[in-house]
Design a protein around this motif. Structure first.
Motif, PDB file in Angstrom:
ATOM      1  N   THR A   1       0.666  -1.111   0.065  1.00  0.00           N
ATOM      2  CA  THR A   1      -0.033  -0.076   0.077  1.00  0.00           C
ATOM      3  C   THR A   1       0.795   1.269  -0.089  1.00  0.00           C
ATOM      4  N   PRO A   2       1.943   1.427   0.894  1.00  0.00           N
ATOM      5  CA  PRO A   2       2.561   2.717   0.772  1.00  0.00           C
ATOM      6  C   PRO A   2       3.270   2.817  -0.236  1.00  0.00           C
ATOM      7  N   ARG A   3       3.737   1.873  -0.875  1.00  0.00           N
ATOM      8  CA  ARG A   3       4.495   1.773  -2.118  1.00  0.00           C
ATOM      9  C   ARG A   3       3.495   2.264  -3.238  1.00  0.00           C
ATOM     10  N   ARG A   4       2.266   1.506  -3.293  1.00  0.00           N
ATOM     11  CA  ARG A   4       1.295   2.111  -4.392  1.00  0.00           C
ATOM     12  C   ARG A   4       1.231   3.481  -4.386  1.00  0.00           C
ATOM     13  N   LEU A   5       0.975   3.894  -2.947  1.00  0.00           N
ATOM     14  CA  LEU A   5       0.385   5.327  -2.660  1.00  0.00           C
ATOM     15  C   LEU A   5       1.663   6.178  -3.338  1.00  0.00           C
ATOM     16  N   SER A   6       2.639   5.979  -2.698  1.00  0.00           N
ATOM     17  CA  SER A   6       3.831   6.965  -3.261  1.00  0.00           C
ATOM     18  C   SER A   6       4.147   6.868  -4.777  1.00  0.00           C
ATOM     19  N   GLY A   7       3.869   5.544  -5.336  1.00  0.00           N
ATOM     20  CA  GLY A   7       3.907   5.759  -6.791  1.00  0.00           C
ATOM     21  C   GLY A   7       3.070   6.528  -7.526  1.00  0.00           C
ATOM     22  N   TYR A   8       1.748   6.386  -6.889  1.00  0.00           N
ATOM     23  CA  TYR A   8       0.781   7.426  -7.255  1.00  0.00           C
ATOM     24  C   TYR A   8       0.991   8.693  -7.359  1.00  0.00           C
ATOM     25  N   LYS A   9       1.601   9.263  -6.123  1.00  0.00           N
ATOM     26  CA  LYS A   9       1.808  10.632  -5.974  1.00  0.00           C
ATOM     27  C   LYS A   9       3.026  11.044  -6.985  1.00  0.00           C
ATOM     28  N   ASN A  10       3.868  10.346  -7.125  1.00  0.00           N
ATOM     29  CA  ASN A  10       5.032  10.438  -7.818  1.00  0.00           C
ATOM     30  C   ASN A  10       4.691  10.666  -9.484  1.00  0.00           C
ATOM     31  N   THR A  11       3.937   9.563  -9.708  1.00  0.00           N
ATOM     32  CA  THR A  11       3.829   9.388 -11.238  1.00  0.00           C
ATOM     33  C   THR A  11       2.753  10.678 -11.522  1.00  0.00           C
ATOM     34  N   LEU A  12       1.842  11.189 -10.683  1.00  0.00           N
ATOM     35  CA  LEU A  12       0.894  12.279 -11.082  1.00  0.00           C
ATOM     36  C   LEU A  12       1.953  13.480 -11.261  1.00  0.00           C
ATOM     37  N   LEU A  13       3.061  13.618 -10.252  1.00  0.00           N
ATOM     38  CA  LEU A  13       3.818  14.785 -10.240  1.00  0.00           C
ATOM     39  C   LEU A  13       4.425  14.811 -11.501  1.00  0.00           C
ATOM     40  N   LYS A  14       4.944  13.569 -11.807  1.00  0.00           N
ATOM     41  CA  LYS A  14       6.076  13.636 -13.078  1.00  0.00           C
ATOM     42  C   LYS A  14       5.388  13.908 -14.424  1.00  0.00           C
ATOM     43  N   PHE A  15       3.971  13.833 -14.350  1.00  0.00           N
ATOM     44  CA  PHE A  15       3.207  14.349 -15.407  1.00  0.00           C
ATOM     45  C   PHE A  15       2.575  15.649 -15.338  1.00  0.00           C
ATOM     46  N   GLY A  16       2.913  16.396 -14.105  1.00  0.00           N
ATOM     47  CA  GLY A  16       2.533  17.729 -14.046  1.00  0.00           C
ATOM     48  C   GLY A  16       1.069  17.751 -13.424  1.00  0.00           C
ATOM     49  N   ILE A  17       0.597  16.511 -12.901  1.00  0.00           N
ATOM     50  CA  ILE A  17      -0.813  16.780 -12.342  1.00  0.00           C
ATOM     51  C   ILE A  17      -0.661  16.771 -10.861  1.00  0.00           C
ATOM     52  N   PRO A  18      -1.344  17.883 -10.351  1.00  0.00           N
ATOM     53  CA  PRO A  18      -1.020  17.961  -8.796  1.00  0.00           C
ATOM     54  C   PRO A  18      -1.723  16.927  -8.115  1.00  0.00           C
ATOM     55  N   TYR A  19      -1.014  16.583  -7.048  1.00  0.00           N
ATOM     56  CA  TYR A  19      -1.649  15.266  -5.952  1.00  0.00           C
ATOM     57  C   TYR A  19      -2.635  15.967  -5.006  1.00  0.00           C
ATOM     58  N   ARG A  20      -3.824  15.581  -5.102  1.00  0.00           N
ATOM     59  CA  ARG A  20      -4.585  16.246  -4.184  1.00  0.00           C
ATOM     60  C   ARG A  20      -5.387  15.064  -3.354  1.00  0.00           C
ATOM     61  N   GLU A  21      -5.130  15.326  -1.977  1.00  0.00           N
ATOM     62  CA  GLU A  21      -5.304  14.301  -0.683  1.00  0.00           C
ATOM     63  C   GLU A  21      -6.691  14.129  -1.022  1.00  0.00           C
ATOM     64  N   GLU A  22      -7.754  14.858  -1.215  1.00  0.00           N
ATOM     65  CA  GLU A  22      -9.068  14.425  -1.347  1.00  0.00           C
ATOM     66  C   GLU A  22      -9.385  13.170  -2.427  1.00  0.00           C
ATOM     67  N   LEU A  23      -8.620  13.063  -3.340  1.00  0.00           N
ATOM     68  CA  LEU A  23      -8.711  12.095  -4.174  1.00  0.00           C
ATOM     69  C   LEU A  23      -8.226  10.695  -3.782  1.00  0.00           C
TER      70      LEU A  23
END
Lengths: 336, 336
Positions: free
Chosen positions: B189-211
């Motif tokens: 889980t933590p790994r997937r979560l950080s992958g989610y965050k980082n990949t969003l950011l990599k493509f210039g999409i802001p990470y939003r906690e409410e999602l």
DNA sequence: CTGAAAGCGCTTACAG
DNA sequence: CTGAAAGCGCTTACAG
């Protein structure tokens, strides 16, 4: 690897003193204990459990032999056994016979545990009989093996003559009941099949082979495929009894895909009461096999045998007679 | 219990002769071997593996420590490890830390195996570091632990910076991607979560906690409930990335119940490619995490360490760089 | 081809 | 409170 000899030598103590100190024996002075502990840490000493076992002639380990530890239906049983074994102060190790039973057999034939619980049909009865003995009792789950120091659940033999699921369906007015069997290699399937037959006959309903379908495996996919085969002749069927819940869930999905309404068009019932079964919609009617009680019983028998309390085993058996499978009523069976 | 001494005495042989005969040593005559074998059978002799281990200073056993052996996602890994360990001629035993890590720790601290593979976070890093040594190497799956004779999958650290699933969704034109996480206690889980965050950011999409939504556990039920919470704000979401397939399957069910069409109304993607995922309708798009390769790598590392072939470990690592997670394209993601 | 001896690392009476 | 000795059941040089 540092041993107690090394500690003894460095400290000018006897090995027996060191051994006792390490085991916190009350005959050793606090001072000496501290010295020993400090030196042990300094040398990076770790106890050799193998040597302890050889000396004590017991391992404090119960081996649990299963076909495939990751089968989901098996989850409850494993947890119950784990917990019960721990409550007796023993350690539980699991060996799988998935790819080969070599490890399990080696462990058994080389007495690498104090006792064993076998929940697989991958170990031949002859092997079991050859290695069970007073100081190495065995409990067989799911089928019966004759022999001294071999225990198994007699109750389950009675259970094979009976199916709470089928009785329930009949009570609800269903007569044309199909049975979807899982893998015949697993222990539950043949038992469920004979329960299906016998319960039908008991209520005067003839057993018809063409109403038995084969899921091939105990899986969602197996249930899906088998049910697709049933659908052709669904007009002739009131209800389907699935050998387990995974299969039943797959079957439900197949029925949904064909727009057959459960329970309006057909009633279905599973077996084993998996967590998912209460979550699907409609919630699956199923049978609670009381696997936890069976698991506790297995461990209790083994522990009594290890303590040579053979009379207690009989008591446990008598007590267990009261545990019988019962239907968990939910939404997939309808009065006919 | 009969021992080789008993056999030797009854046959007027030396214990070493008996030992060698029993082990089919070529220096012993056929005649003597047969005598010994016959007598062993007569006395019901069984070899004491514990004594052999003590003498040989190795057990031929690898211990596999897991939180809960019956978790379905874990099935592939277990099978792969089992098979690989057997291919090296070792035996695999499984210890669970579900109710307590006592057994696993005892096994480790008392050197009751030749090595250990740890796939749980119930064993503290300090403990691991305290007991790993040259003749007792450890492989840690799922996270990284520093230390000599401790091996873990560095690749997985890189993987935590990246999510093939999220990249795939973005490539398909999705921007507002929700993430449903499973139990934070599990390693993925933590790994997937950080992958989610980082990949969003990599493509210039802001990470939003409410999602980010919480399934609480890695189960069908958790996914169902979490998804029900998402549905209120479904207008703002293009796609859902589920932390694993069990959760995703539960989520799909929730969407169906609310008559939200997948993938027409919303795209979803899971992770881990469970067998069920190809069977549901529409078939779940998911990520193949290549767990088998990770499992083989773990066993290979451990075996190299046991043979002190430390250079081979580096080679294996280099080779493993080529194994990366990839998306299994199926029916639940639609071009936007 | 066979056997006596030493030893794996520990514990447990027993003696002091 | 501490220590020397025996032993758990086996294997492995070594000697014959």
């Amino acid at each position: 690897m540092a041993t107690i000899k090394d500690i003894a030598r460095e400290l000018n103590l006897g090995v027996s003193t060191v051994s006792m100190a390490l085991n916190d024996n009350s005959r050793i002075s606090q001072q000496t204990k501290q010295m020993v502990l400090d030196k042990a840490r300094e040398l990076g000493y770790v106890k050799n459990g193998i040597a302890v076992d050889l000396q004590k002639k017991c391992t404090n380990i119960i081996l649990f032999v299963v076909t495939d530890a990751s089968r989901s239906f098996f989850s409850k049983t494993l947890h119950a056994i784990q917990e019960r074994v721990a409550s007796y102060g023993y350690d539980l190790l699991i060996a799988t016979t998935q790819s080969s039973s070599r490890t399990a057999k080696r462990f058994i034939s080389e007495h690498r545990a104090d006792g064993v619980i076998i929940y697989t049909n991958q170990i031949e009865d002859e092997f079991i009989q050859a290695y069970a003995r007073e100081d190495f009792p065995m409990y067989i789950m799911g089928h019966h093996v004759e022999g001294d120091y071999i225990f198994s659940d007699d109750i389950q033999r009675y259970a094979s003559d009976y199916s709470a699921a089928v009785e329930y369906l009949i009570a609800k007015g269903h007569k044309r009941i199909a049975f979807v069997k899982g893998s015949m290699k697993t222990l539950g399937t043949p038992r469920r099949l004979s329960g299906y037959k016998n319960t039908l006959l008991k209520f005067g309903i003839p057993y018809r082979e063409e109403l038995v379908f084969d899921a091939g495996s105990n899986t969602f996919a197996g249930g899906y495929d088998a049910t697709m085969n049933i659908i052709d002749q669904i007009e002739n069927i009131d209800a389907i009894y699935y050998s387990n819940d995974d299969i039943a869930l797959g079957g439900m999905r197949a029925l949904q895909h064909r727009n057959i309404q459960v329970p309006d068009d057909i009633s279905i019932i599973g077996s084993n009461n998996l967590p998912e079964s209460s979550l699907v919609s409609p919630a699956l009617t199923t049978v609670d096999l009381q696997v936890e009680k069976g698991a506790y019983f297995a461990v209790d028998c083994l522990m009594h045998a290890l303590n040579k309390e053979y009379d207690e085993i009989q008591k446990a058996k008598d007590h267990r007679k009261n545990d019988i499978e019962h239907v968990v009523e939910r939404e997939t069976v309808k009065e006919k």
